[in-house]
Write a protein that holds these residues in place. Sequence first.
Motif, PDB file in Angstrom:
ATOM      1  N   ALA A  75     -26.066 -22.653   3.344  1.00 35.41           N
ATOM      2  CA  ALA A  75     -25.382 -23.870   3.745  1.00 35.41           C
ATOM      3  C   ALA A  75     -25.668 -24.276   5.124  1.00 35.41           C
ATOM      4  CB  ALA A  75     -23.919 -23.682   3.611  1.00 35.41           C
ATOM      5  N   PHE A  76     -26.164 -23.332   6.023  1.00 36.96           N
ATOM      6  CA  PHE A  76     -26.165 -23.971   7.391  1.00 36.96           C
ATOM      7  C   PHE A  76     -27.284 -24.773   7.754  1.00 36.96           C
ATOM      8  CE2 PHE A  76     -27.800 -23.019  11.688  1.00 36.96           C
ATOM      9  CZ  PHE A  76     -26.927 -23.544  12.611  1.00 36.96           C
ATOM     10  N   PRO A  77     -28.458 -24.182   7.355  1.00 39.42           N
ATOM     11  CA  PRO A  77     -29.509 -25.323   7.513  1.00 39.42           C
ATOM     12  C   PRO A  77     -29.453 -26.805   6.849  1.00 39.42           C
ATOM     13  CG  PRO A  77     -30.190 -23.688   6.087  1.00 39.42           C
ATOM     14  CD  PRO A  77     -28.880 -23.335   6.290  1.00 39.42           C
ATOM     15  N   LEU A  78     -28.625 -26.896   5.825  1.00 35.86           N
ATOM     16  CA  LEU A  78     -28.350 -28.004   5.076  1.00 35.86           C
ATOM     17  C   LEU A  78     -27.523 -29.019   6.169  1.00 35.86           C
ATOM     18  CD1 LEU A  78     -27.691 -27.138   1.489  1.00 35.86           C
ATOM     19  CD2 LEU A  78     -29.824 -28.012   2.356  1.00 35.86           C
ATOM     20  N   LEU A  79     -26.335 -28.392   6.723  1.00 33.78           N
ATOM     21  CA  LEU A  79     -25.669 -29.056   7.520  1.00 33.78           C
ATOM     22  C   LEU A  79     -26.080 -29.391   8.985  1.00 33.78           C
ATOM     23  CD1 LEU A  79     -22.431 -26.687   6.693  1.00 33.78           C
ATOM     24  CD2 LEU A  79     -22.710 -29.202   6.216  1.00 33.78           C
ATOM     25  N   TYR A  80     -27.128 -28.562   9.370  1.00 33.94           N
ATOM     26  CA  TYR A  80     -27.410 -28.508  10.750  1.00 33.94           C
ATOM     27  C   TYR A  80     -28.661 -29.356  10.950  1.00 33.94           C
ATOM     28  CZ  TYR A  80     -28.939 -26.915  15.431  1.00 33.94           C
ATOM     29  OH  TYR A  80     -29.214 -27.045  16.835  1.00 33.94           O
ATOM     30  N   TYR A  81     -29.784 -29.153   9.856  1.00 40.89           N
ATOM     31  CA  TYR A  81     -31.086 -30.092   9.905  1.00 40.89           C
ATOM     32  C   TYR A  81     -31.073 -31.331   9.411  1.00 40.89           C
ATOM     33  CZ  TYR A  81     -32.529 -25.662  11.960  1.00 40.89           C
ATOM     34  OH  TYR A  81     -32.864 -24.497  12.859  1.00 40.89           O
ATOM     35  N   PHE A  82     -30.241 -31.380   8.048  1.00 43.80           N
ATOM     36  CA  PHE A  82     -30.126 -32.322   7.453  1.00 43.80           C
ATOM     37  C   PHE A  82     -28.681 -33.094   7.657  1.00 43.80           C
ATOM     38  CE2 PHE A  82     -32.933 -29.556   4.800  1.00 43.80           C
ATOM     39  CZ  PHE A  82     -33.719 -30.452   4.530  1.00 43.80           C
ATOM     40  N   GLY A  83     -27.812 -32.674   7.860  1.00 45.37           N
ATOM     41  CA  GLY A  83     -26.502 -33.372   8.078  1.00 45.37           C
ATOM     42  C   GLY A  83     -26.392 -33.751   9.487  1.00 45.37           C
ATOM     43  N   GLY A  84     -27.137 -33.250  10.293  1.00 40.06           N
ATOM     44  CA  GLY A  84     -27.254 -33.778  11.979  1.00 40.06           C
ATOM     45  C   GLY A  84     -25.807 -33.051  12.491  1.00 40.06           C
ATOM     46  N   LEU A  85     -24.838 -32.219  12.007  1.00 36.35           N
ATOM     47  CA  LEU A  85     -23.610 -31.685  12.492  1.00 36.35           C
ATOM     48  C   LEU A  85     -24.250 -30.773  13.625  1.00 36.35           C
ATOM     49  CD1 LEU A  85     -22.670 -32.713   9.925  1.00 36.35           C
ATOM     50  CD2 LEU A  85     -21.325 -30.873   9.754  1.00 36.35           C
ATOM     51  N   SER A  86     -23.346 -30.715  14.738  1.00 39.52           N
ATOM     52  CA  SER A  86     -23.475 -29.739  16.046  1.00 39.52           C
ATOM     53  C   SER A  86     -23.344 -28.269  15.294  1.00 39.52           C
ATOM     54  CB  SER A  86     -22.310 -29.690  16.856  1.00 39.52           C
ATOM     55  OG  SER A  86     -21.098 -29.270  16.254  1.00 39.52           O
ATOM     56  N   ARG A  87     -24.001 -27.404  16.153  1.00 41.92           N
ATOM     57  CA  ARG A  87     -24.399 -25.809  15.591  1.00 41.92           C
ATOM     58  C   ARG A  87     -22.878 -25.337  15.345  1.00 41.92           C
ATOM     59  NH1 ARG A  87     -28.678 -22.467  15.944  1.00 41.92           N
ATOM     60  NH2 ARG A  87     -27.948 -20.337  15.697  1.00 41.92           N
ATOM     61  N   VAL A  88     -21.983 -25.707  16.262  1.00 41.28           N
ATOM     62  CA  VAL A  88     -20.692 -24.986  15.715  1.00 41.28           C
ATOM     63  C   VAL A  88     -20.048 -25.557  14.502  1.00 41.28           C
ATOM     64  CG1 VAL A  88     -19.195 -26.718  17.453  1.00 41.28           C
ATOM     65  CG2 VAL A  88     -18.404 -24.203  17.056  1.00 41.28           C
ATOM     66  N   ASP A  89     -20.056 -26.940  14.434  1.00 42.63           N
ATOM     67  CA  ASP A  89     -19.552 -27.373  13.159  1.00 42.63           C
ATOM     68  C   ASP A  89     -20.057 -26.786  11.925  1.00 42.63           C
ATOM     69  OD1 ASP A  89     -17.582 -28.864  14.235  1.00 42.63           O
ATOM     70  OD2 ASP A  89     -18.708 -30.812  14.626  1.00 42.63           O
ATOM     71  N   SER A  90     -21.592 -26.822  12.056  1.00 35.73           N
ATOM     72  CA  SER A  90     -22.489 -26.392  10.793  1.00 35.73           C
ATOM     73  C   SER A  90     -21.858 -24.756  10.446  1.00 35.73           C
ATOM     74  CB  SER A  90     -23.709 -26.448  11.287  1.00 35.73           C
ATOM     75  OG  SER A  90     -24.272 -27.836  11.387  1.00 35.73           O
ATOM     76  N   ALA A  91     -21.798 -24.024  11.752  1.00 33.74           N
ATOM     77  CA  ALA A  91     -21.612 -22.500  11.399  1.00 33.74           C
ATOM     78  C   ALA A  91     -20.105 -22.624  10.773  1.00 33.74           C
ATOM     79  CB  ALA A  91     -21.601 -22.151  12.744  1.00 33.74           C
TER      80      ALA A  91
END
Length: 310
Positions: A75-91
């Motif tokens: 889930a993390f790379p989808l949120l961080y790299y594709f969704g553009g969320l911050s690292r803490v929000d993605s985690a």
Amino acid sequence: MQIDVVAAFFLFGAVAQLLRAPIKMPAGLYQTLTLFLLVAIGLKGGISLASHASIALLWQSLAVIAFGALLPFVAFPLLYYFGGLSRVDSASMAAHYGSVSIATFAVALALLDSSQVAYEPYFALFVALLEIPAIAVGLWLARSDNSAHNPNEVVREIFLNQGVLLLVGSLLIGFWAGSSADKLLPFFGTLFHGVLALFLLEMGRVAASRIGSLRQYGSFITCFGVVMPLIGATLGALLGLWLELSIGGTILMATLGGSASYIAVPAAMAVALPQANQSLSITASLSVTFPFNVLVGIPLYSALISHFMA
């Protein structure tokens, strides 16, 4: 696909909320229903575990723990790299989608019971095991932000929050008591479906009340809330096949893989990552993923797995 009668109460609650009908459950009753479901699932799983404990179950449990640790990394790379969320929000959100929803699991149990599909009776053990690793991985993924606070508070919230404590405690009591705990099943067994229907009625209302928040977070969160369950369910089904589970067990494993926590993980992340946008994670898991699983996902997983394993 036909909607199960229990799941129909979720749809009823959602429609009532969208129509602004005055249906709202007292907070105390909602907490009671939550407690009942956790204890019922844990107790029945513990009773069955007492007669099924084996070395094979130990290896299955280790595989389930590894599965729970894997999902946040998906889930993390989808949120961080594709969704553009911050690292803490993605985690934080990755931890939510690596953990499980006890209500989603309960709906899957009700569907299998009503369809008379057999499954491994000790599955509550796997539910308890999947609550923990995703939180630990989520904190590790957020490590570069130095965001974790008092470690003692974090550990306490992970292991002693209401969901984990009630489920694990009931599981241990059922395991310790064995068949002598059967005298509790007329209450926790017979009433299970009715309590779940009331619980879903309120969950439908709550999920519909958060729909407006989706406009704030954009279409990506909605898409992620549907795509990630499909990925998790596929991986869960593959794990079930690898572990040689029954058809019902494989359906339950797919359901666990496709679910997202909105009780245990939010409580832990509020302590560990206070700067994370908890509303973002809860909106995705409760207003997108939970309705998707209840109305579409679980019947879909059940139909496909039953077809290919028959």
